[in-house]
Design an enzyme around this catalytic site. Structure first.
Site, PDB file in Angstrom:
ATOM      1  N   CYS A 191       0.842  -1.198   0.000  1.00 27.57           N
ATOM      2  CA  CYS A 191       0.000   0.000   0.000  1.00 27.57           C
ATOM      3  C   CYS A 191       0.877   1.248   0.000  1.00 27.57           C
ATOM      4  CB  CYS A 191      -0.939   0.017   1.202  1.00 27.57           C
ATOM      5  SG  CYS A 191      -2.022   1.467   1.201  1.00 27.57           S
ATOM      6  N   CYS A 246      -0.222   4.210   2.338  1.00 33.18           N
ATOM      7  CA  CYS A 246       0.074   3.931   3.749  1.00 33.18           C
ATOM      8  C   CYS A 246       1.574   4.025   4.018  1.00 33.18           C
ATOM      9  CB  CYS A 246      -0.472   2.567   4.158  1.00 33.18           C
ATOM     10  SG  CYS A 246      -2.284   2.502   4.216  1.00 33.18           S
TER      11      CYS A 246
END
Length: 176
Positions: free
Chosen positions: A131, A134
């Site tokens: 991700c 993130c």
């Protein structure tokens, strides 16, 4: 038990992974809490039973019960967040960015360990699950807390090696 069991289970073609387990966890520049919390959170995210069991067995001596729960909590909450935020990002429609998640994330507020260490573990799990948003968010938060690029880099190295061990052992089990 622990890393030795994982290393013994790895096939010959994964000798680099065996050596990297020693060089990342055995001689990490992170504190033992940071390194083993990273390893445990990534072992949960990588999902291989042997890797998880053996890293957990060794990590408990470095983390204590609160640290073990926090590392598992980092993996659990990031399993949700990584999917949600990566999907919003990949859709590419800016209107999704303004929509509230409305997902419970109370564990992040009180993880039971140093919040910087917890964020480091979240970053490492985000590397395993891929991700990007993130990773960016956690890296900025860590740097704002005084973590160095070298510390972030060290967590990324641990996440890569733990994941590689899990993938290799999953492949060998599937082919057996």
């Amino acid at each position: 038990m622990g890393l030795d069991t994982i290393k013994a289970a790895l096939p010959g073609y994964a000798r680099d992974i065996t050596l990297n387990l020693d060089s990342t966890l055995g001689t990490s520049t992170l504190t033992p809490t940071q390194a083993w919390g990273t390893a445990l959170a990534c072992a949960v995210a990588a999902r291989n039973p042997l890797v998880l069991r053996e890293i957990a067995a060794e990590a408990v001596g470095h983390l204590g019960p609160e640290g073990v729960e926090a590392a598992k909590g980092a993996a659990a909450v990031m399993a949700m967040n990584n999917i949600y935020y990566r999907a919003k990002h990949l859709i590419g429609d800016e209107q999704y960015a303004s929509m509230p998640a409305r997902l419970r994330m109370q564990f992040i507020a009180r993880p039971g360990v140093d919040k910087g260490d917890f964020k480091l573990w979240c970053l490492a799990v985000s590397a395993v699950t891929g991700c990007g948003i993130c990773l960016e968010t956690h890296e900025k938060a860590l740097r704002g807390r005084g973590f160095t690029r070298e510390q972030v880099h060290e967590a990324l190295r641990i996440s890569a090696v733990v994941h590689a061990a899990a993938v290799t052992l999953d492949a060998e089990a599937a082919l057996a």
